[in-house]
Write a protein that holds these residues in place. Sequence first.
Motif, PDB file in Angstrom:
ATOM      1  N   UNK A  25      24.094 -16.699  53.756  1.00 13.76           N
ATOM      2  CA  UNK A  25      22.993 -17.665  53.520  1.00 13.76           C
ATOM      3  C   UNK A  25      23.546 -18.964  52.933  1.00 13.76           C
ATOM      4  N   UNK A  26      23.309 -20.089  53.596  1.00 11.71           N
ATOM      5  CA  UNK A  26      23.763 -21.343  52.991  1.00 11.71           C
ATOM      6  C   UNK A  26      23.025 -21.617  51.684  1.00 11.71           C
ATOM      7  N   UNK A  27      23.708 -22.302  50.818  1.00 10.89           N
ATOM      8  CA  UNK A  27      23.164 -22.590  49.501  1.00 10.89           C
ATOM      9  C   UNK A  27      22.309 -23.861  49.593  1.00 10.89           C
ATOM     10  N   UNK A  28      21.017 -23.767  49.238  1.00  8.38           N
ATOM     11  CA  UNK A  28      20.184 -24.975  49.336  1.00  8.38           C
ATOM     12  C   UNK A  28      20.495 -25.968  48.221  1.00  8.38           C
ATOM     13  N   UNK A  29      20.552 -27.222  48.578  1.00  8.27           N
ATOM     14  CA  UNK A  29      20.867 -28.246  47.587  1.00  8.27           C
ATOM     15  C   UNK A  29      19.873 -29.396  47.701  1.00  8.27           C
ATOM     16  N   UNK A  30      19.286 -29.749  46.595  1.00 12.97           N
ATOM     17  CA  UNK A  30      18.366 -30.880  46.550  1.00 12.97           C
ATOM     18  C   UNK A  30      19.030 -32.003  45.769  1.00 12.97           C
TER      19      UNK A  30
END
Lengths: 306, 639
Positions: free
Chosen positions: A1-6
Amino acid sequence: MPLPITIIGGYLGAGKTTLVNHLLRHANGRRLAVMVNEFGALPIDEDLIEAEDDQIISLAGGCVCCSYGEDLVSSMAMLATLRPRPDMVLLEASGVSFPGAIAGTVGLVPTYKLDGVVVLADGETIRAQAADKYIGGTIRGQLAQADMVLLNKTDLIEDDDIVRRWLNGTSGEARIVRSMYARVPFDVVFGTIWRDGKHGVEVADRYHADGYETLAFVTAPGVRPDQAVTVCADATTGLLRAKGFVPRPEGGLAQIQVVGRRGEIADAPAGAEPGVVCIGLADQINRAALAVLADDRNSITERQAS
Amino acid sequence: MESFVPVKQLSWSGGAGGAQQSLAGVLKPGPPRPGPPADHVVMRSPLRNQLLLSAGCPSRTNLVYLDSAETLTTFFIGAASLRQSIDATESDLSVTTIYSARKIITMNPARPYATHVAVRDGRILSAGALEEMQGWGDYMLDDRFADKVLMPGLVEGHSHTMEGSLWEYVYCGYFDRMDPDGKVWPGLKSVDEIIERLTQAAARLDEPTTPLAGWSLDAIYYGGRRINRNDLDRVSTERAIGILNASGHILNVNTKALQLAGLLKPGINHPGIPLDDEGLPTGEMKGPDAMAPLGIHTGFDRDLLACDEPGLRRFARLCVRTGVTTAADLANMLPDGAVDMMVRVTAEPDYPARIVSLRRFYGLTPAELIDRVLELEKRSQQNLRLGIIKVVLDGSIQGFSARLRWPGYYNGAAEGLWYVPPEHLQEIYERALAAGIQVHTHTNGDEATELALDCMETSLRKHPGPDHRFTLQHCQLADAAQYRRIKTVGMCVNLFPNHHFYWGDQHYSITVGPDRAERMNACATALRMGVPLAIHSDAPVTPLGPLFTAWCAVNRRTASGRVLGEHERISVKDALRTITIGAAYTLKLDAEIGSVETGKRADLAVLEDDPEAVGGENLKDVRVWGTVQGGRIFEAAAI
Ligand SMILES: [Zn+2]
């Protein structure tokens, strides 16, 4: 799972620090990793700090903070190797940097996925800043690159409609969210609105009182994923975020994700069930626009806090 | 001072040193010494001795004659003791050594030229004629520089020790460049030549997968043809290859490097990554963010700007070869580990240069920065000076990231970037003025210069800082009105005339257009306004070499031969002053270095040719024999 980044951007004094601390205090068990440009002016309230070493600051609730300095790519790669792995990353851009440029760089790191660009604006000073001889262009550029503009300190302005109208003209398609003290739901800053639940759609609506509304529906037969994205990302629909699973015409499910004006389509993970969850400001969501997507109007359920 | 005339005659020591040389030839002991010629003669200074012996004696003339016999006796000391004395010069700096020279350009306005320079304890005791130096006591006359021209050790006011680090990698520049060993690497005039040099370098690597890194590629010189990954694949498809652009803002890589970084894929959407017809990256990675994922795979160390020990040593050898005795390392993060290393290395008895390392504003708040720099200042030592702040305000002109005032870039490129918010600059200026710390501010574009001036005016109203010497670095596009303000607020400028040669044609036709290209680095205007002026190389952006930089300021010639701004050319004399005392002033070191006069450090540039006589056209070709630094002699050929 890619790591979500805001990515959160905005000039000095726009309230980025307040937002970071607000989110850390409302992480609710999620391991939030905060990346700051430099440790110099650490934007973390002291009571949240548990331990510091050269690279990583441990924060309350399993959260961490690190600085990325001039080597964003390496720092992101390092964060992704932490165990336990962070659930999501919040990157605080420096006051003069362009969040869009950082977003481009995020795309170069394979383990990450951009979860949105939120630019903060000081409701009181943003128009003066945008007209400033030196930093005006920078301010306008930051706003133009936002998926969402967080118009902060609205308690200090008499008529925030004027500012909002001006912002609408400056920040293009970005959604504008008013706030005081950067009190914005976690699910607005991050695409966490979708929780993997029993029936695919399970929304914890803790925000109703703050003027936000979350809705859930299953798309009508024949609605394609790209249609769903187009409607959810349309400014007139009034959504801040949407996420869910929509059947592909050729079979199988697609995952859709929308943040402000931007949407994307990917393959759904195994076991996903159809359904879309969205969040927006209660007075702005255009239910009629959304109804086009739902299998019938009644299926749009408003999730109340339980 | 006629009374000195007899001494001159009796001691045979006047003029250009012919007498001593023949004398030394007679006295020189044993087999010839290796290394520099040993034309040393120990002399007993007549005047000093008799003053000691007969203080209060009414007639100096008498004393001179009284002492003259003793002077003569010193000519007949034995060979063995002479040899001892020679060795003593090299080990014991407290002995007075007088060097004769063909000419000494002192930069001391009171006596601009000299034939001899007396050195004691690593400092200049006197510069003048030999007979004037007799009063200082015993000395050793050293004629090794008798046919050389001496100048104050050259001062590079803006370079980076990273120049030394980069020589670890393959030089791929368009222009000839000298490495720390003195080898001149020919410029590469075609893509084929680049490939050939890289192929040769690759052949020297053991493992087929060891990455290969090069530097100083300047893609604008290959007829508009970009260097792509297919070019570099001709060198190898097995090892990752990365070539850093001369500007430092582009990295060209091969296919293997892209594969290793996971970027050989379609769908990349990044302004710094151009795509080819198939939608794959061309291999040109523009800007730090696009470059970063490739750096580790192509053999570039992560912290190239933080100086490393071999790089610091190589940098100093380049200093010797270019006549530099003091060089500013303009933007170091100076973490404790690097400072420890720099303190250790620069204190070594044979480290030949003085490094002035500035702490860059980064990673600290302005208040913390001041504290840190005050701490660093305490670690200063003779050959390592700390305690100055560097702020980088905008980007570069050729990278279109400098902040330009109206009408902006000639080619219509978007406005540049701020690297520091105005509020931070303002706060740093105020705090630094209050703390007495000097700040150097990188402002390439004229809008950045304008902002620095605004902040300076405001700050000075709150904290008048007499002699603050805040310096604008590069300050390439300032116009006359800005120079008037610079003068008023008492700032210095360190301009970048090397740009005219390397990128002047591009500035004229692409970046800023004819008008502003001709006013770039307005050295003449700065001097006319009385603004303290230095000029620099920004090595490794352009090669270290103050005489070349001086040539650029004198001639303002572009690579294609255009004179870029006839009216901003300066004289050879002004240029030479600028690369010595001028640059020293901007580093607040002009009381210690930058001129050959009593009390200054014994820092000399030893030249084979006379820079005042060769003509401005040839200034860059003046040959450098080496340096004297703190009284220690460093011959380029032996370093
Ligand atoms: Zn520099």
